[in-house]
Each structure stands twice: as C-alpha cells, then as structure tokens.
Enzyme design. Structure first.
Site, PDB file in Angstrom:
ATOM      1  N   THR A 178     125.913 -10.652  32.233  1.00 24.40           N
ATOM      2  CA  THR A 178     124.549 -10.116  32.095  1.00 24.40           C
ATOM      3  C   THR A 178     124.331  -8.875  32.958  1.00 24.40           C
ATOM      4  O   THR A 178     123.537  -8.004  32.606  1.00 24.40           O
ATOM      5  CB  THR A 178     123.506 -11.189  32.466  1.00 24.40           C
ATOM      6  N   ASP A 213     117.932 -14.333  22.703  1.00 22.85           N
ATOM      7  CA  ASP A 213     117.959 -15.674  22.118  1.00 22.85           C
ATOM      8  C   ASP A 213     116.795 -16.533  22.600  1.00 22.85           C
ATOM      9  O   ASP A 213     116.904 -17.738  22.680  1.00 22.85           O
ATOM     10  CB  ASP A 213     119.301 -16.357  22.411  1.00 22.85           C
ATOM     11  N   ALA A 238     104.386 -26.091 -23.049  1.00 22.03           N
ATOM     12  CA  ALA A 238     105.515 -26.711 -22.348  1.00 22.03           C
ATOM     13  C   ALA A 238     106.834 -26.215 -22.934  1.00 22.03           C
ATOM     14  O   ALA A 238     106.953 -26.005 -24.140  1.00 22.03           O
ATOM     15  CB  ALA A 238     105.436 -28.222 -22.484  1.00 22.03           C
ATOM     16  N   TYR A 243     117.422 -12.250 -19.655  1.00 20.00           N
ATOM     17  CA  TYR A 243     118.741 -11.782 -19.195  1.00 20.00           C
ATOM     18  C   TYR A 243     119.740 -11.949 -20.322  1.00 20.00           C
ATOM     19  O   TYR A 243     119.838 -13.026 -20.920  1.00 20.00           O
ATOM     20  CB  TYR A 243     119.127 -12.649 -17.982  1.00 20.00           C
ATOM     21  N   LYS A 254     109.047 -15.854 -11.954  1.00 20.16           N
ATOM     22  CA  LYS A 254     109.811 -14.877 -11.153  1.00 20.16           C
ATOM     23  C   LYS A 254     109.396 -13.462 -11.518  1.00 20.16           C
ATOM     24  O   LYS A 254     109.360 -13.121 -12.699  1.00 20.16           O
ATOM     25  CB  LYS A 254     111.308 -15.045 -11.396  1.00 20.16           C
ATOM     26  N   ARG A 313     108.795 -17.503  -7.533  1.00 21.09           N
ATOM     27  CA  ARG A 313     109.861 -16.721  -6.874  1.00 21.09           C
ATOM     28  C   ARG A 313     109.392 -15.303  -6.575  1.00 21.09           C
ATOM     29  O   ARG A 313     108.321 -14.889  -6.997  1.00 21.09           O
ATOM     30  CB  ARG A 313     111.118 -16.769  -7.750  1.00 21.09           C
ATOM     31  N   ARG A 331     128.603 -20.982  20.676  1.00 18.93           N
ATOM     32  CA  ARG A 331     128.141 -22.350  20.440  1.00 18.93           C
ATOM     33  C   ARG A 331     127.371 -22.511  19.125  1.00 18.93           C
ATOM     34  O   ARG A 331     127.122 -23.621  18.665  1.00 18.93           O
ATOM     35  CB  ARG A 331     127.271 -22.821  21.620  1.00 18.93           C
ATOM     36  N   GLY A 352     121.309 -21.317  35.976  1.00 19.23           N
ATOM     37  CA  GLY A 352     121.450 -20.832  37.343  1.00 19.23           C
ATOM     38  C   GLY A 352     120.385 -21.497  38.211  1.00 19.23           C
ATOM     39  O   GLY A 352     119.212 -21.545  37.840  1.00 19.23           O
ATOM     40  N   ASN A 397     121.046 -21.757  21.802  1.00 17.76           N
ATOM     41  CA  ASN A 397     122.492 -21.575  21.896  1.00 17.76           C
ATOM     42  C   ASN A 397     123.262 -22.297  20.805  1.00 17.76           C
ATOM     43  O   ASN A 397     124.415 -21.982  20.552  1.00 17.76           O
ATOM     44  CB  ASN A 397     122.993 -22.065  23.255  1.00 17.76           C
TER      45      ASN A 397
END
Ligand code: UD1
Ligand code: CA
Length: 438
Positions: free
Chosen positions: A82, A102, A353, A360, A325, A308, A15, A135, A221
């Site tokens: 179960t 769960d 600014a 990189y 980062k 980050r 589900r 149940g 679920n």
C-alpha cells in the site's frame, strides 16, 4: 473542496478467485470501485485511482463512465504494498484522503468525518471482536503510536482489537516526505503505507483516530464478502425508496439496482428485480417480474413479466409470461404469454395470448409496427419487418407476413378437416355404442 483523494485499486484480489479484477465486481449493478469513486466525488475534485493488475481494463471501464479521473500506475514489481502504491502520486490539494477500491459501502458522511479537523493525520479505526487479518492499532496514553500488520505482530499485539480500517486523511507535505522514506523491512517485504503513522508519531505530529462503522469499512475480499456487501447495500437502497413512498411486499426478496429510480406511488411485490437505470413511475410490478433498464409509467407488469432493456411502457398492462424487449407500448394490453421485441404498439391495441413478433431472421433484427385499436388474435405471428395500421383485426393463428392497411381483417388459416369416429379407429376400441365402426 480542498481535498485530494487517492483510491488504491492495484491489488490482485486473489481471494475473489475470478478473472474479473476485484474492484470491477458489482454491488447493486455498479462496480465496487465506482461506489468508492462516487463517494470520493462528493468530497473532492481531484481523484487519482492507483492501478496495476489488469490496469488497462479497469481504466477503460472507469473512462466509460467518469471524466477527469487521474490514473497512477504503481510500480508493483519494485514497490509492492500500500505504501508502494502511493509512490509518485501528485496531489493537487494540501490534504490527501486515501481510500481503498474494495470498500463499496463507505458513505459520504463517514468521509466527511475523516477529512474534518486539524490533525496531521486522521486515521479510521474499528473495534473488532475477531481482528484477524487487520493491522492492529497500538494506542499508548490515548494516542495512536503505530500500526502493526498481523504478520508482524508479537503475540501480545495480536490481542489488540482496535484495528486499522485502512482509510486515512494525511497532509500532503507529510506524504511527500514519508512515502519515499518507507522501507520494506517486514514480514511481507512490502512497502506499508501504515508505517507513515510511526514516522508521524516520531516527529510529534498529531495522529487522530476516527471511529468508523465496521459495516462501511469492511473490505470486500471474497465472494462471501461480496454477497454480504450486496445485502447491506440492498437494505440501504430499499429503505431509501420505502421512505420515498414505494410499497414493497416482503422487501428482503426484492432486488433494486442502485441506478434505478421511482416516482409517485409504486408497488413492488415480492421477488421483483429492478435492474439497470430503470425508471418506474406510478406503476405496479407484480411478483417475480424482472425489469431491465426500462421506462414504465402508469402501468402494471406481471406476475412473472419480463421487460428487457430499452423498453417503454406507458398506460399499459403486461400480464404473466409476457416478454417485452426494446419496444414502446402505449395504452396496450398484453395479458398472457407473448414475445414483443423491437416493436411499437399504440393505444387501444390488444395483444392475445401466444402472440410472437418474429423479429430475427438469423442475421438481422426487424421492427414490427402496430397502430391504434388493433386486435391481435391469439397465436398470431408477426413476421418483421411489418406494419399493421390502425383499426385492424387479426384473426387467431394468423401468420402476418404482409403489411395490413387501416380497417382491414387479416386471417390466414389452414382449412380445418373433420374425420368422424377417427378416435375409435385409431385406438381400435369397439364398444356397443360404436359397433360397426370400421
Ligand atoms: C491494509 C492495511 C491494514 C488494514 C487493512 C484494512 C497496510 C500495510 N495494511 O491491509 O493495516 O487493517 O488494510 O482493510 O496498508 N493495494 C495497492 N497496491 C498494493 C497493495 C494493495 O493498490 O501493492 C490496494 C488494494 O487494491 C486494496 C488496498 O490497497 O484496495 C488494501 O490492500 P490490501 O492488500 O487489502 O491490504 P491489507 O493487507 O488488507
Ligand atoms: Ca494484503
């Protein structure tokens, strides 16, 4: 601790409509199953997780974080259900607490209530106005008689509003006899763990119903359940931190990972997101800022700042639209619109600014080191790897591609050119004032 815990996590979780196993879906930053394991660890030193669907993946995730958890592979082809999940389990202690993977909201207090007492079986029950899917617990003369699964209910039983919450504490000796004796003669052709109740009643064993909180024991679920559980968990987390002295503006708009922590007087403005194992110490996080897995002490961030993972900010001011980062900033001011990645910056330095660390090159990441009292002018690009020593001025618009030594000025500018009356020529405007301009 003389309780063994078995956590049932072999179900497919169809589900959820997801490729990720149900129990690995996260609540407040941590897989559902880990919440159950954490609660179990509080009452037991013998924890077994039952797996089948995507077993390898789940086991690997658990082993990254926990040591000493036992795993049990259910033979779900031959013994689904179960009860089938419990087949072949070897518990160390005389009592076995059976949990569902769960149920991330179950608290240790509730688990304590379920393991107390001398009954042969303690079983969790809740009253539900709409018991659909659960149940039903048949109680006769105040005693639990049996659990009937919804699909096996006769119409009168469907009306029963006392339902099985799915958590039990059972004497090991009983499990060892009852589990092999389970049959799959029912609507789902599954081996129901719930049938042990009938067996126990038949032998005049004591089955004690323990009323539990619906909020804690409702299974997750679907994605809708997941979102509800998240809301409840967030409310708990925020409440705890507010009690501990954290100020929150519009708390219901704030997200806090369950692994995050605050020390001292902290302020979180609306819309803030604190993710991962962040540590926030005596700091002010302003509206709509995001902090991921970082250490922030005596600093302020935002509004709309982004810190980050693996960053450290101490005595630092981070303003709007600044992204940091994997960097360490101590005594730094970066007020607006900057990207600071893979950098270290020391006391008294000011980041203008539009400053960018070009960390990189398309293949690898490189570091930028900026010393004390450095003035980094607006729109500077620092092409890493590069080191700027203490007491340096970098003029606005400079592309820094060489190290700068202590005390120096760095300036790189294309000379500016002036073209008189260009505007009027370009747009072919002729006014009295500009007559004659060709
Ligand atoms: C079960 C109970 C039901 C109770 C409900 C409470 C049974 C037969 N029924 O129903 O009385 O009201 O929980 O939530 O027990 N699992 C396995 N292996 C399997 C099947 C399930 O490990 O073969 C695990 C699932 O991963 C899950 C737990 O057992 O963590 C419960 O399974 P689920 O299918 O959700 O049980 P229900 O049918 O809801
Ligand atoms: Ca089921």
């Amino acid at each position: 601790m003389s309780i063994s815990v078995v956590i049932l996590a072999a179900g497919q979780g169809t589900r959820m409509k997801s490729g990720t196993p149900k129990v690995l879906h996260k609540i407040s930053g941590k897989p559902m199953l880990f919440h159950a394991i954490d609660a179990a660890k509080d009452v037991s030193d013998d924890i077994t997780v039952v797996l089948y669907h995507q077993a390898e993946r789940i086991q690997k995730e658990i082993e990254k974080v926990y040591k000493g958890i036992h795993f049990h592979m259910q033979d779900a082809e031959q013994f689904p259900g179960t009860g089938g999940a419990m087949k072949g389990i070897e518990a160390k202690h005389d009592k076995v607490l059976i949990l569902n993977g769960d149920m991330p909201l179950v608290t240790k207090d509730s688990l304590h209530a379920l393991i107390e007492g001398e009954a042969d079986i303690n079983m969790s029950v809740i009253h539900l106005d709409s018991p659909c899917g659960y149940g039903r617990v048949v109680i006769l003369d105040g005693k639990v008689h049996e659990i009937v699964e919804e699909k096996d209910c006769i119409p009168a039983q469907k009306e029963i509003k006392t339902v099985n919450a799915g958590v039990y504490c059972v004497k090991k000796a009983l499990l060892e006899r009852y589990i092999p004796a389970l049959s799959n003669d029912n609507a789902q052709a599954e081996y129901y763990l719930t049938d042990i109740i009938k067996m126990a009643v038949h032998e005049n064993k004591t089955v004690h119903p323990v009323m539990v909180q619906e909020e804690e024991f409702k299974g997750v679920n679907s994605k809708l359940d997941l979102a509800h559980a998240e809301e409840i968990m967030q409310t708990r987390i925020r409440t705890e931190w507010m009690k501990a002295g954290v100020t929150m503006h519009l708390p219901q708009t704030i997200y806090i990972d369950c692994r995050a922590a605050f020390i001292g007087e902290c302020i979180l403005e609306s819309g803030v997101s604190i993710q991962g194992e962040s540590r926030i110490i005596a700091s002010h996080i302003k509206t709509h800022s995001v902090i991921e897995n970082s250490y922030i002490e005596n600093s302020d961030v935002g509004p709309m700042g982004r810190v980050r993972p693996d960053s450290t900010l101490i005595d630092t001011h981070i303003g709007n639209f600044v992204e940091v980062k994997k960097s360490t900033l101590t005594g730094v001011k970066a007020g607006h619109l900057a990207y600071i990645g893979d950098a270290s910056i020391d006391e008294g330095s000011n980041i203008g600014a539009g400053v960018i660390t070009c960390n990189y090159d398309g293949k690898n990441k490189y570091k930028t080191r900026i010393g004390k009292n450095v003035f980094v002018g607006s729109d500077t690009q620092l092409v890493a790897p590069v080191t700027v020593e203490d007491d340096v001025i970098i003029a606005a618009g400079t592309t820094v591609n060489k190290n700068i030594a202590r005390g120096e000025l760095a300036i790189s500018r294309v000379p500016m050119k002036i073209v008189k009356n260009f505007f009027y020529k370009f747009f072919r405007i002729e006014s009295d004032e500009h007559k004659g301009v060709k």
